[in-house]
Design a protein around this motif. Structure first.
Motif, PDB file in Angstrom:
ATOM      1  N   ASN A   1      76.161  11.446  11.302  1.00 51.21           N
ATOM      2  CA  ASN A   1      75.595  12.321  12.332  1.00 51.21           C
ATOM      3  C   ASN A   1      74.574  13.276  11.742  1.00 51.21           C
ATOM      4  O   ASN A   1      74.657  13.642  10.569  1.00 51.21           O
ATOM      5  CB  ASN A   1      76.715  13.139  12.986  1.00 51.21           C
ATOM      6  N   ASP A   2      73.653  13.690  12.578  1.00 51.75           N
ATOM      7  CA  ASP A   2      72.726  14.743  12.198  1.00 51.75           C
ATOM      8  C   ASP A   2      73.393  16.087  12.456  1.00 51.75           C
ATOM      9  O   ASP A   2      74.060  16.280  13.477  1.00 51.75           O
ATOM     10  CB  ASP A   2      71.420  14.648  13.003  1.00 51.75           C
ATOM     11  N   PHE A   3      73.205  16.992  11.531  1.00 51.24           N
ATOM     12  CA  PHE A   3      73.792  18.319  11.651  1.00 51.24           C
ATOM     13  C   PHE A   3      72.812  19.205  12.424  1.00 51.24           C
ATOM     14  O   PHE A   3      71.830  19.693  11.867  1.00 51.24           O
ATOM     15  CB  PHE A   3      74.075  18.898  10.261  1.00 51.24           C
ATOM     16  N   THR A   4      73.072  19.355  13.720  1.00 54.54           N
ATOM     17  CA  THR A   4      72.217  20.181  14.572  1.00 54.54           C
ATOM     18  C   THR A   4      73.100  21.060  15.453  1.00 54.54           C
ATOM     19  O   THR A   4      74.297  20.781  15.629  1.00 54.54           O
ATOM     20  CB  THR A   4      71.331  19.312  15.484  1.00 54.54           C
ATOM     21  N   ASP A   5      72.488  22.089  16.022  1.00 53.35           N
ATOM     22  CA  ASP A   5      73.230  22.923  16.973  1.00 53.35           C
ATOM     23  C   ASP A   5      73.691  22.094  18.164  1.00 53.35           C
ATOM     24  O   ASP A   5      74.789  22.285  18.678  1.00 53.35           O
ATOM     25  CB  ASP A   5      72.362  24.093  17.447  1.00 53.35           C
ATOM     26  N   GLY A   6      72.858  21.144  18.603  1.00 57.89           N
ATOM     27  CA  GLY A   6      73.221  20.279  19.727  1.00 57.89           C
ATOM     28  C   GLY A   6      74.416  19.398  19.410  1.00 57.89           C
ATOM     29  O   GLY A   6      75.278  19.172  20.264  1.00 57.89           O
ATOM     30  N   ALA A   7      74.473  18.887  18.176  1.00 61.40           N
ATOM     31  CA  ALA A   7      75.598  18.039  17.777  1.00 61.40           C
ATOM     32  C   ALA A   7      76.887  18.851  17.726  1.00 61.40           C
ATOM     33  O   ALA A   7      77.947  18.377  18.154  1.00 61.40           O
ATOM     34  CB  ALA A   7      75.314  17.380  16.434  1.00 61.40           C
ATOM     35  N   ILE A   8      76.814  20.070  17.204  1.00 62.28           N
ATOM     36  CA  ILE A   8      77.988  20.947  17.185  1.00 62.28           C
ATOM     37  C   ILE A   8      78.442  21.241  18.611  1.00 62.28           C
ATOM     38  O   ILE A   8      79.620  21.149  18.936  1.00 62.28           O
ATOM     39  CB  ILE A   8      77.692  22.258  16.425  1.00 62.28           C
TER      40      ILE A   8
END
Length: 149
Positions: free
Chosen positions: A23-30
């Motif tokens: 996964n990409d570590f982004t605010d959206g993913a969190i």
């Protein structure tokens, strides 16, 4: 799911060919992990071993466009810590998840979407009673829908 756990999950790195699941570590993913029905799974000692989700969150968007999710079923998505994969832990983990989700309906049909290359996961799913029912493609991958009645 907490922000700490979501951050931990997003840091997991799988070796090829399973790196599709990185996964990409982004605010959206969190935010997605925390707000879209994802459930963290810990062992008896409190160590994070995986997560699961159901419903819309467990569907691949390209599958919705291809009509893969028109029949009623409980969609299931799972992720296991990379250090635990490929070591015979999947059956116990997925059985636990399915038992948890059975509380939604006693006569449920479960539906999983799996990348076509992931023979290891498909073998696990078949061993637990899932059957291949449908295939579709995204721009970059091919997927198989599997159902368990």
């Amino acid at each position: 799911m907490t922000k700490v756990i979501a951050t931990d999950i997003l840091s997991w790195k799988y070796d090829p060919p399973y790196d599709l699941y990185n996964n990409d570590f982004t605010d959206g993913a969190i935010s997605e992990l925390m707000n879209e029905g994802y459930i963290a799974v810990e062992d008896e000692s409190g160590a994070l071993i995986g997560f699961y989700c159901s419903g819309h969150s467990a569907q691949v968007p390209a599958g919705r466009g291809a009509g893969a999710y028109t029949e009623p079923a409980i969609d299931v998505g799972v992720g296991m810590h990379p250090e635990l994969t490929g070591k015979g832990n999947g059956s116990l983990f997925l059985s636990f998840v399915l038992n948890e989700l059975k509380t939604l309906s006693s006569d449920s049909i479960f539906r999983l979407t799996v990348a076509k290359f992931n023979k290891r996961a498909m073998k696990l799913y078949e061993n637990l009673g899932f059957k291949k029912t449908y295939e579709f493609k995204s721009d970059t991958n091919e997927f198989i829908i599997m159902l368990k009645w």
